[in-house]
Design a protein around this motif. Structure first.
Motif, PDB file in Angstrom:
ATOM      1  N   LEU A  57      49.777  -6.219 -39.009  1.00 17.62           N
ATOM      2  CA  LEU A  57      49.066  -5.073 -39.585  1.00 17.62           C
ATOM      3  C   LEU A  57      48.363  -5.491 -40.865  1.00 17.62           C
ATOM      4  O   LEU A  57      48.556  -6.609 -41.359  1.00 17.62           O
ATOM      5  N   VAL A  58      47.558  -4.598 -41.408  1.00 18.18           N
ATOM      6  CA  VAL A  58      46.867  -4.912 -42.666  1.00 18.18           C
ATOM      7  C   VAL A  58      47.896  -5.209 -43.752  1.00 18.18           C
ATOM      8  O   VAL A  58      49.031  -4.716 -43.720  1.00 18.18           O
ATOM      9  N   LYS A  59      47.516  -6.039 -44.706  1.00 16.07           N
ATOM     10  CA  LYS A  59      48.443  -6.561 -45.712  1.00 16.07           C
ATOM     11  C   LYS A  59      49.189  -5.468 -46.475  1.00 16.07           C
ATOM     12  O   LYS A  59      50.395  -5.581 -46.694  1.00 16.07           O
ATOM     13  N   SER A  60      48.513  -4.393 -46.870  1.00 22.69           N
ATOM     14  CA  SER A  60      49.184  -3.360 -47.656  1.00 22.69           C
ATOM     15  C   SER A  60      50.317  -2.696 -46.869  1.00 22.69           C
ATOM     16  O   SER A  60      51.375  -2.392 -47.412  1.00 22.69           O
ATOM     17  N   ILE A  61      50.120  -2.510 -45.569  1.00 26.49           N
ATOM     18  CA  ILE A  61      51.150  -1.899 -44.725  1.00 26.49           C
ATOM     19  C   ILE A  61      52.224  -2.933 -44.397  1.00 26.49           C
ATOM     20  O   ILE A  61      53.425  -2.627 -44.415  1.00 26.49           O
ATOM     21  N   ASP A  62      51.821  -4.137 -44.128  1.00 32.76           N
ATOM     22  CA  ASP A  62      52.752  -5.226 -43.875  1.00 32.76           C
ATOM     23  C   ASP A  62      53.729  -5.393 -45.044  1.00 32.76           C
ATOM     24  O   ASP A  62      54.935  -5.544 -44.842  1.00 32.76           O
ATOM     25  N   ASN A  63      53.214  -5.331 -46.269  1.00 37.87           N
ATOM     26  CA  ASN A  63      54.058  -5.458 -47.454  1.00 37.87           C
ATOM     27  C   ASN A  63      55.095  -4.345 -47.530  1.00 37.87           C
ATOM     28  O   ASN A  63      56.245  -4.585 -47.897  1.00 37.87           O
ATOM     29  N   VAL A  64      54.700  -3.136 -47.192  1.00 42.89           N
ATOM     30  CA  VAL A  64      55.649  -2.018 -47.203  1.00 42.89           C
ATOM     31  C   VAL A  64      56.726  -2.248 -46.146  1.00 42.89           C
ATOM     32  O   VAL A  64      57.920  -2.133 -46.416  1.00 42.89           O
ATOM     33  N   ILE A  65      56.304  -2.587 -44.960  1.00 41.06           N
ATOM     34  CA  ILE A  65      57.249  -2.720 -43.846  1.00 41.06           C
ATOM     35  C   ILE A  65      58.258  -3.839 -44.085  1.00 41.06           C
ATOM     36  O   ILE A  65      59.441  -3.680 -43.784  1.00 41.06           O
ATOM     37  N   PHE A  66      57.818  -4.949 -44.655  1.00 44.46           N
ATOM     38  CA  PHE A  66      58.712  -6.096 -44.770  1.00 44.46           C
ATOM     39  C   PHE A  66      59.258  -6.354 -46.172  1.00 44.46           C
ATOM     40  O   PHE A  66      60.110  -7.224 -46.336  1.00 44.46           O
ATOM     41  N   LYS A  67      58.856  -5.568 -47.171  1.00 46.36           N
ATOM     42  CA  LYS A  67      59.347  -5.821 -48.526  1.00 46.36           C
ATOM     43  C   LYS A  67      59.981  -4.599 -49.201  1.00 46.36           C
ATOM     44  O   LYS A  67      60.662  -4.744 -50.204  1.00 46.36           O
ATOM     45  N   LYS A  68      59.751  -3.418 -48.670  1.00 48.94           N
ATOM     46  CA  LYS A  68      60.303  -2.204 -49.277  1.00 48.94           C
ATOM     47  C   LYS A  68      61.590  -1.793 -48.557  1.00 48.94           C
ATOM     48  O   LYS A  68      61.846  -2.223 -47.439  1.00 48.94           O
ATOM     49  N   PRO A  69      62.399  -0.937 -49.193  1.00 51.55           N
ATOM     50  CA  PRO A  69      63.650  -0.502 -48.562  1.00 51.55           C
ATOM     51  C   PRO A  69      63.435   0.199 -47.219  1.00 51.55           C
ATOM     52  O   PRO A  69      62.431   0.868 -47.002  1.00 51.55           O
ATOM     53  N   VAL A  70      64.417   0.014 -46.349  1.00 51.09           N
ATOM     54  CA  VAL A  70      64.415   0.614 -45.009  1.00 51.09           C
ATOM     55  C   VAL A  70      64.945   2.050 -45.103  1.00 51.09           C
ATOM     56  O   VAL A  70      65.682   2.397 -46.019  1.00 51.09           O
TER      57      VAL A  70
END
Length: 92
Positions: A57-70
């Motif tokens: 996915l686009v970088k901004s969404i990728d960062n949320v999915i893989f770096k922010k809390p679940v």
């Protein structure tokens, strides 16, 4: 390789995203809001993006999915497509 399960709501303005986030915070169902308001084709499936891997996915969404809390709803997150609310419910 890392993978996650996520869903999102995509809208045109930050204000729309903030209003939907407030509704989610009050208990409205994510999938129902996605079906009604999301401009992404995934909205028809309640915003479900299915299984996602880094870089899909686009970088901004990728960062949320893989770096922010679940198991939290993140956003509004800006991308070239608009503003997203992102819910990651599984990641390994």
């Amino acid at each position: 390789m890392a993978k996650a399960m996520a869903r999102h709501i995509l809208v045109k303005t930050k204000e729309e995203a903030e209003a939907l986030k407030a509704r989610l915070d009050k208990g409205d169902a994510f999938d129902k809001l996605a079906r009604k308001y999301s401009t992404c084709p995934s909205g028809k499936k309640g915003g479900d993006l299915g299984e996602v891997r880094p870089g899909q996915l686009v970088k901004s969404i990728d960062n949320v999915i893989f770096k922010k809390p679940v198991r939290m709803i993140h956003g509004p997150v800006k991308s070239q497509f608009g503003y997203h609310l992102v819910h990651v419910f599984f990641r390994d």
